[in-house]
Structures are given as structure tokens and as C-alpha cells.
Scaffold this motif. Structure first.
Motif, PDB file in Angstrom:
ATOM      1  N   UNK A  25       2.253   4.573  -6.349  1.00 13.52           N
ATOM      2  CA  UNK A  25       2.274   5.658  -5.359  1.00 13.52           C
ATOM      3  C   UNK A  25       1.080   5.561  -4.418  1.00 13.52           C
ATOM      4  N   UNK A  26      -0.092   5.283  -4.981  1.00 12.37           N
ATOM      5  CA  UNK A  26      -1.297   5.151  -4.157  1.00 12.37           C
ATOM      6  C   UNK A  26      -1.185   3.958  -3.205  1.00 12.37           C
ATOM      7  N   UNK A  27      -0.732   2.815  -3.720  1.00 12.60           N
ATOM      8  CA  UNK A  27      -0.582   1.638  -2.863  1.00 12.60           C
ATOM      9  C   UNK A  27       0.441   1.896  -1.756  1.00 12.60           C
ATOM     10  N   UNK A  28       1.533   2.552  -2.087  1.00  7.96           N
ATOM     11  CA  UNK A  28       2.554   2.876  -1.079  1.00  7.96           C
ATOM     12  C   UNK A  28       1.986   3.804  -0.009  1.00  7.96           C
ATOM     13  N   UNK A  29       1.207   4.793  -0.424  1.00  5.87           N
ATOM     14  CA  UNK A  29       0.600   5.719   0.533  1.00  5.87           C
ATOM     15  C   UNK A  29      -0.397   4.997   1.438  1.00  5.87           C
ATOM     16  N   UNK A  30      -1.168   4.086   0.855  1.00  8.08           N
ATOM     17  CA  UNK A  30      -2.130   3.325   1.668  1.00  8.08           C
ATOM     18  C   UNK A  30      -1.407   2.437   2.679  1.00  8.08           C
ATOM     19  N   UNK A  31      -0.312   1.828   2.265  1.00 13.01           N
ATOM     20  CA  UNK A  31       0.460   0.997   3.190  1.00 13.01           C
ATOM     21  C   UNK A  31       1.060   1.861   4.297  1.00 13.01           C
ATOM     22  N   UNK A  32       1.543   3.040   3.960  1.00 11.08           N
ATOM     23  CA  UNK A  32       2.069   3.957   4.978  1.00 11.08           C
ATOM     24  C   UNK A  32       0.973   4.351   5.967  1.00 11.08           C
ATOM     25  N   UNK A  33      -0.244   4.588   5.457  1.00  9.97           N
ATOM     26  CA  UNK A  33      -1.374   4.911   6.350  1.00  9.97           C
ATOM     27  C   UNK A  33      -1.688   3.745   7.291  1.00  9.97           C
ATOM     28  N   UNK A  34      -1.623   2.528   6.745  1.00 13.04           N
ATOM     29  CA  UNK A  34      -1.866   1.347   7.591  1.00 13.04           C
ATOM     30  C   UNK A  34      -0.833   1.264   8.707  1.00 13.04           C
ATOM     31  N   UNK A  35       0.418   1.436   8.351  1.00  7.44           N
ATOM     32  CA  UNK A  35       1.483   1.339   9.337  1.00  7.44           C
ATOM     33  C   UNK A  35       1.350   2.444  10.379  1.00  7.44           C
ATOM     34  N   UNK A  36       0.957   3.646   9.951  1.00  9.52           N
ATOM     35  CA  UNK A  36       0.732   4.737  10.899  1.00  9.52           C
ATOM     36  C   UNK A  36      -0.449   4.410  11.811  1.00  9.52           C
TER      37      UNK A  36
END
Length: 168
Positions: A25-36
Motif C-alpha cells: 500500500x505504501x509503495x503504491x501510494x508513493x508511485x501515485x505521488x510520483x505520477x501526480x
């Protein structure tokens, strides 16, 4: 009755599969932040901002460390304790190799001294996001129960999964 204080190593290991989900979940959230963050830089930007590049490299390192930890920690323990999972583990290790290839291309793009269009980086991160979504769900579906049932104090969460879930 729980004989260990909350957050003791024994409690954390008793639910190592749940810890894996938290890391995912944390890795997915970090990747979403990167994409944003790429959206904030704009699709026509000549190069991602310095902060975004640093965040991206930190993410790449964390994801690589997690997968290496799984390959050399949890997956080896599972292969010994639950041999019927070996084909699943082999599939997951193959996914880890594909992810490593994408991370290598991302790091190459970020390290290139010539301007890297944000669109190229976005393409790699979008592909990574799609792969990780599928990979994480498959891994969780197939391994959480087995990880939660590990016996014999096989190692710390960090040794088994390459990371510990971030607090909060």
C-alpha cells in the motif's frame, strides 16, 4: 491471550503477510505521488524537477530493496516451509526481474544529462504502476496466509520483506 507486548517482534512476525500488504500500500501510494508529480511538472516539461527526480530515485531504491528482500528472505523461507508455493514464487521472482528492468530504465532516464521529456518517464511509471497493481494483488492473494503462518522465527520483517511498513 497475547503473551507478547504490542509491537513486539513476535507479534510483527505473526502477521508478516499483513506487513507485506502495508508495504505494498505504501509503495503504491508513493508511485501515485510520483505520477501526480509528473502532472505538476507538465507533460511538455523538458525535465522532471530536482525534487521529483530525488523522490523517484528513492522510490526505485525502496521497491528494489523490497523485492530483493522477498527473493532472498520470505520466498526462500516459504519455499522451505510450503514447497507447493514454489511455482508461485518462481512467477513472482520473474515479475521482480521485469520490475527491475523498468526501474533500470527509469534510473537511466533520470540520470541522463540531456533533457528527458516527462512523457517518457510517465510512460515507464505508468507501465510500472500497471504491473505492480497486478503483481501485488497476485502476491497478496497467494502468499498472505502462508506468510502469516510462518514458524520458527525465520527473521525480522525487514529481513523477510526488505522493508518495514512506515509508521502511521
Amino acid at each position: 491471550m497475547n503473551v507478547h507486548p504490542p509491537d513486539s517482534p513476535a507479534d510483527r512476525l505473526a502477521a508478516v503477510g499483513n506487513q507485506m500488504i502495508e508495504i505494498h500500500l505504501w509503495l503504491s501510494a508513493e508511485l501515485a505521488r510520483l505520477r501526480a508529480g509528473l502532472d505538476a511538472d507538465g507533460p511538455g516539461a523538458a525535465r522532471p524537477s530536482r525534487d521529483l527526480r530525488a523522490h523517484c530515485l528513492t522510490f526505485c531504491t525502496a521497491l528494489s530493496r523490497h523485492h530483493t528482500g522477498e527473493d532472498h528472505g520470505a520466498f526462500r523461507v516459504l519455499a522451505d516451509q510450503v514447497p507447493e508455493l514454489r511455482p508461485v514464487l518462481a512467477n513472482l521472482i520473474t515479475d521482480h526481474e521485469v520490475v527491475a528492468g523498468i526501474l533500470g530504465r527509469v534510473e537511466e532516464l533520470l540520470g541522463d544529462p540531456t533533457p528527458t521529456p516527462v512523457a517518457r518517464l510517465r510512460g515507464e511509471l505508468d507501465g510500472l504502476a500497471a504491473l505492480l497493481e497486478s503483481h501485488f494483488r497476485y502476491e497478496e492473494k497467494r502468499l498472505v496466509a502462508a506468510l502469516n503462518a510462518l514458524t520458527g522465527r525465520p527473521g525480522t520483517v525487514d529481513e523477510l520483506l526488505g522493508l518495514t511498513p512506515p509508521a502511521g
